[in-house]
Design a protein around this motif. Structure first.
Motif, PDB file in Angstrom:
ATOM      1  N   SER A 411       2.967 -27.957 163.460  1.00  0.00           N
ATOM      2  CA  SER A 411       4.170 -28.249 164.253  1.00  0.00           C
ATOM      3  C   SER A 411       3.810 -28.549 165.692  1.00  0.00           C
ATOM      4  CB  SER A 411       5.145 -27.065 164.182  1.00  0.00           C
ATOM      5  OG  SER A 411       5.604 -26.854 162.862  1.00  0.00           O
ATOM      6  N   ARG A 412       2.893 -27.759 166.259  1.00  0.00           N
ATOM      7  CA  ARG A 412       2.466 -28.010 167.641  1.00  0.00           C
ATOM      8  C   ARG A 412       1.694 -29.320 167.738  1.00  0.00           C
ATOM      9  NH1 ARG A 412       2.373 -23.117 170.932  1.00  0.00           N
ATOM     10  NH2 ARG A 412       1.140 -24.302 172.451  1.00  0.00           N
ATOM     11  N   MET A 413       0.860 -29.617 166.755  1.00  0.00           N
ATOM     12  CA  MET A 413       0.089 -30.856 166.785  1.00  0.00           C
ATOM     13  C   MET A 413       0.992 -32.075 166.614  1.00  0.00           C
ATOM     14  SD  MET A 413      -3.282 -29.790 164.524  1.00  0.00           S
ATOM     15  CE  MET A 413      -3.995 -31.426 164.690  1.00  0.00           C
ATOM     16  N   ALA A 414       2.051 -31.919 165.826  1.00  0.00           N
ATOM     17  CA  ALA A 414       2.953 -33.048 165.578  1.00  0.00           C
ATOM     18  C   ALA A 414       3.680 -33.492 166.838  1.00  0.00           C
ATOM     19  CB  ALA A 414       3.967 -32.671 164.498  1.00  0.00           C
ATOM     20  N   ASP A 415       3.825 -32.597 167.805  1.00  0.00           N
ATOM     21  CA  ASP A 415       4.512 -32.962 169.051  1.00  0.00           C
ATOM     22  C   ASP A 415       3.784 -34.081 169.788  1.00  0.00           C
ATOM     23  OD1 ASP A 415       6.437 -31.062 168.561  1.00  0.00           O
ATOM     24  OD2 ASP A 415       5.496 -29.516 169.808  1.00  0.00           O
ATOM     25  N   SER A 416       2.468 -34.135 169.644  1.00  0.00           N
ATOM     26  CA  SER A 416       1.703 -35.165 170.357  1.00  0.00           C
ATOM     27  C   SER A 416       1.132 -36.239 169.438  1.00  0.00           C
ATOM     28  CB  SER A 416       0.560 -34.517 171.144  1.00  0.00           C
ATOM     29  OG  SER A 416      -0.269 -33.748 170.294  1.00  0.00           O
ATOM     30  N   LEU A 417       0.873 -35.908 168.174  1.00  0.00           N
ATOM     31  CA  LEU A 417       0.246 -36.876 167.274  1.00  0.00           C
ATOM     32  C   LEU A 417       1.210 -37.495 166.272  1.00  0.00           C
ATOM     33  CD1 LEU A 417      -3.092 -35.029 166.346  1.00  0.00           C
ATOM     34  CD2 LEU A 417      -2.684 -36.669 168.196  1.00  0.00           C
ATOM     35  N   GLY A 418       2.346 -36.852 166.058  1.00  0.00           N
ATOM     36  CA  GLY A 418       3.231 -37.271 164.982  1.00  0.00           C
ATOM     37  C   GLY A 418       2.958 -36.458 163.724  1.00  0.00           C
ATOM     38  N   HIS A 419       3.948 -36.380 162.833  1.00  0.00           N
ATOM     39  CA  HIS A 419       3.880 -35.501 161.672  1.00  0.00           C
ATOM     40  C   HIS A 419       2.708 -35.840 160.751  1.00  0.00           C
ATOM     41  CE1 HIS A 419       4.935 -34.138 157.575  1.00  0.00           C
ATOM     42  NE2 HIS A 419       5.488 -33.110 158.182  1.00  0.00           N
ATOM     43  N   ASP A 420       2.612 -37.070 160.301  1.00  0.00           N
ATOM     44  CA  ASP A 420       1.581 -37.452 159.332  1.00  0.00           C
ATOM     45  C   ASP A 420       0.180 -37.323 159.913  1.00  0.00           C
ATOM     46  OD1 ASP A 420       3.552 -37.966 157.493  1.00  0.00           O
ATOM     47  OD2 ASP A 420       3.616 -40.126 157.910  1.00  0.00           O
ATOM     48  N   ALA A 421       0.010 -37.772 161.141  1.00  0.00           N
ATOM     49  CA  ALA A 421      -1.302 -37.692 161.775  1.00  0.00           C
ATOM     50  C   ALA A 421      -1.721 -36.241 161.990  1.00  0.00           C
ATOM     51  CB  ALA A 421      -1.290 -38.433 163.107  1.00  0.00           C
ATOM     52  N   ALA A 422      -0.769 -35.387 162.340  1.00  0.00           N
ATOM     53  CA  ALA A 422      -1.083 -33.978 162.568  1.00  0.00           C
ATOM     54  C   ALA A 422      -1.618 -33.331 161.300  1.00  0.00           C
ATOM     55  CB  ALA A 422       0.155 -33.236 163.061  1.00  0.00           C
ATOM     56  N   HIS A 423      -0.972 -33.592 160.154  1.00  0.00           N
ATOM     57  CA  HIS A 423      -1.434 -33.014 158.895  1.00  0.00           C
ATOM     58  C   HIS A 423      -2.788 -33.583 158.492  1.00  0.00           C
ATOM     59  CE1 HIS A 423       1.870 -30.488 157.227  1.00  0.00           C
ATOM     60  NE2 HIS A 423       2.548 -31.086 158.196  1.00  0.00           N
ATOM     61  N   ALA A 424      -3.008 -34.870 158.744  1.00  0.00           N
ATOM     62  CA  ALA A 424      -4.288 -35.479 158.396  1.00  0.00           C
ATOM     63  C   ALA A 424      -5.422 -34.901 159.230  1.00  0.00           C
ATOM     64  CB  ALA A 424      -4.215 -36.988 158.588  1.00  0.00           C
ATOM     65  N   VAL A 425      -5.201 -34.763 160.519  1.00  0.00           N
ATOM     66  CA  VAL A 425      -6.239 -34.242 161.406  1.00  0.00           C
ATOM     67  C   VAL A 425      -6.503 -32.766 161.125  1.00  0.00           C
ATOM     68  CG1 VAL A 425      -6.804 -33.711 163.801  1.00  0.00           C
ATOM     69  CG2 VAL A 425      -5.806 -35.923 163.221  1.00  0.00           C
ATOM     70  N   ALA A 426      -5.434 -31.976 160.962  1.00  0.00           N
ATOM     71  CA  ALA A 426      -5.607 -30.548 160.721  1.00  0.00           C
ATOM     72  C   ALA A 426      -6.329 -30.281 159.410  1.00  0.00           C
ATOM     73  CB  ALA A 426      -4.251 -29.849 160.714  1.00  0.00           C
ATOM     74  N   GLY A 427      -6.103 -31.153 158.416  1.00  0.00           N
ATOM     75  CA  GLY A 427      -6.759 -30.968 157.133  1.00  0.00           C
ATOM     76  C   GLY A 427      -8.187 -31.441 157.096  1.00  0.00           C
ATOM     77  N   GLY A 428      -8.634 -32.145 158.126  1.00  0.00           N
ATOM     78  CA  GLY A 428     -10.010 -32.590 158.181  1.00  0.00           C
ATOM     79  C   GLY A 428     -10.293 -33.827 157.368  1.00  0.00           C
ATOM     80  N   GLY A 429      -9.250 -34.445 156.796  1.00  0.00           N
ATOM     81  CA  GLY A 429      -9.459 -35.630 155.974  1.00  0.00           C
ATOM     82  C   GLY A 429      -8.868 -36.868 156.615  1.00  0.00           C
TER      83      GLY A 429
END
Length: 507
Positions: A411-429
């Motif tokens: 949720s915090r990452m999505a504020d700056s990267l957007g929802h899809d990008a945040a999940h992709a980056v956090a997951g390492g893939g």
């Protein structure tokens, strides 16, 4: 061999099942790349195992009293081995999660029978020595999990963190059948399968709701449905436990503030101390570019400090009030969480060291005292039930913590990267998604997300510590003084998921 064979067999199985709680943490980035797994998939790799272990621990322990503890332990170890093979051969995230859940079922059968088997095999001083060794093995397994996982992942590959269980399981089964005597609980008891199913549905649906809340939004249909199902399952569990002759958890015990406080401490302890660790591992490897072994060594202050403090505090704090030791430990874990919430785009691994060290000190204080505090808060006849409940809530706290703090992170990452990008980056893939972002943006967003998760973990630790200090006011007493023994007879068996029959009650 005949004298210490049962201890070796039981400890071997315990080490293996508890090692698998944390061994996957360092392997998550490699799993994400190999299986094209999302962050939610990685969370379920952890939670599938922990939830199955937590949900079935009490029920399987009661079943072992009826069917035979050695028999169920061997069956659980065999299932654990088969599931480990399935994990190692998994071709997709869904298959891996399913195999991990099956691992958890086998682990529940193993864990629930460990203390009863030791109690039946040893008496007097030998029993005390055996329990001391078993406790040390239990603590060491969690501490060594990330390091063993890092070595195997960087060496033969992440699949070997599961394949290595196969020869260990074979040796454990052989030893158990050869040197461990069979034992059962009192005749006439029944297994509360309805309560087991209701509790499993409550825990599973609630955790799923937290995970989907982060991925789809808290007001989405699937999230709301999951929480409604969880609430209904909890209501069913309460109704069943009020009417069944041999409940998994005697709800009357919850009227005792001290016991309720211990359960709050158990769930808060595992959530606050370990719930953010998987995301630290992802940050260290996917953002800072560390190898699995180096990433695991960064987490060493938590494990090493915890181990040393647990050894020292047992002597120095002998006789101290449990609420003070456990409460202070939880507060230190909370402060440690707050101290790790200081990351920015330029932070290195050293920023985590102070907070992990403080959390390790707190963990060393809390872990040895939880079970004893639970036993001191209930009548001797309910000692086994109390011990099983504490272990259940610890695993549940870990599963919920991983889900909740992961939601905060994205949720915090999505504020700056957007929802899809945040999940992709956090997951390492998703390298294609990462390729569209600047390295600075990724580092800044991940650091901000980790700060939010660490703050949440810190607050959880502080709240749990404060509640323990307020609620756990029952004078501490030694379990052996209260009549609680590690036996298979009436009189308060200290068991890890099974307990003596409670008297039938009228609804």
């Amino acid at each position: 061999m005949r004298r210490w064979g049962p201890l070796t067999a039981v400890s071997l199985g315990t080490f293996m099942l508890l090692l698998d709680v944390t061994i996957v943490v360092v392997a998550l980035p490699d799993m994400a790349r190999a299986l094209d797994a999302s962050l939610t998939g990685l969370q379920w790799v952890i939670d599938g195992y922990a939830l199955a272990l937590a949900a079935l621990l009490l029920g399987v322990g009661a079943a072992a009293d009826v069917l035979g503890r050695r028999r169920l332990n061997v069956a659980g170890t065999a299932l654990f081995a088969v599931a480990s093979l399935g994990c190692g051969l998994a071709s997709g995230a869904g298959t891996l999660v399913a195999a991990r859940a099956l691992q958890g079922v086998g682990a529940a059968a193993m864990f629930a029978t460990t203390l009863p088997l030791l109690g039946a095999a040893y008496q007097g001083r030998d029993r005390s020595a055996a329990l001391g060794v078993w406790g040390a093995v239990s603590g060491a397994s969690a501490a060594l999990g990330p390091i063993v996982g890092g070595v195997l992942t960087e060496g033969p590959g992440w699949r070997w963190i599961f394949f290595v269980n196969l020869p260990v399981s074979v040796v454990s089964i052989w030893l158990t059948l050869r040197v461990v005597p069979e034992s059962k609980g009192p005749a006439g008891r029944r297994v509360d399968w309805a309560g087991t199913a209701a509790f499993a549905a409550f825990a599973g649906a609630g955790t799923y709701g937290v995970l989907r809340g982060g991925a789809d939004g808290w007001t989405s249909r699937i999230t709301v449905t999951a929480f409604v199902l969880s609430a209904c399952a909890l209501l069913c569990f309460v109704l069943v436990e009020r009417r069944v002759a041999h409940p998994l958890l005697d709800l009357r015990l919850l009227r005792t503030p001290a016991f309720t406080g211990v359960l709050i401490g158990a769930i808060g302890y595992n959530a606050a101390a370990f719930g953010v660790i998987p995301y630290f591992s992802l940050w260290l490897q996917t953002v800072l570019g560390m190898s699995p072994v180096r990433g695991s060594l960064v987490l060493l202050p938590l494990a090493a400090t915890s181990f040393v403090v647990a050894l020292v505090s047992g002597r120095l704090l002998h006789g101290a009030a449990p609420r003070l030791v456990i409460g202070a430990g939880l507060l230190l874990i909370g402060v440690g969480g707050l101290c790790t919430a200081v990351l920015d785009a330029g932070s290195s691994w050293t920023a985590l060291a102070p907070g992990l060290t403080l959390a390790g000190i707190g963990t060393g204080l809390v872990a040895p005292g939880l079970a004893g505090a639970a036993l001191a808060a209930v009548p001797p006849a309910n000692a086994g039930m109390a011990g099983g409940a504490v272990n259940t809530f610890r695993q549940l706290g870990y599963a919920v913590g991983v889900a909740l703090f992961g939601t905060v992170l994205t949720s915090r990452m999505a504020d700056s990267l957007g929802h899809d990008a945040a999940h992709a980056v956090a997951g390492g893939g998703a390298p294609a998604v990462r390729g569209t972002l600047s390295e600075h943006a990724i580092r800044a967003a991940f650091a901000d997300g980790l700060n939010g998760a660490s703050l949440a973990a810190g607050v959880a630790g502080l709240v749990a510590g404060a509640l323990v200090l307020v609620l756990v006011r029952t004078p501490g007493r030694r379990p052996e003084a209260s009549g609680a023994k590690v036996t298979g007879t009436r009189g308060g068996a200290l068991r890890d998921g099974s307990r003596e029959p409670a008297a039938p009650r009228r609804s």
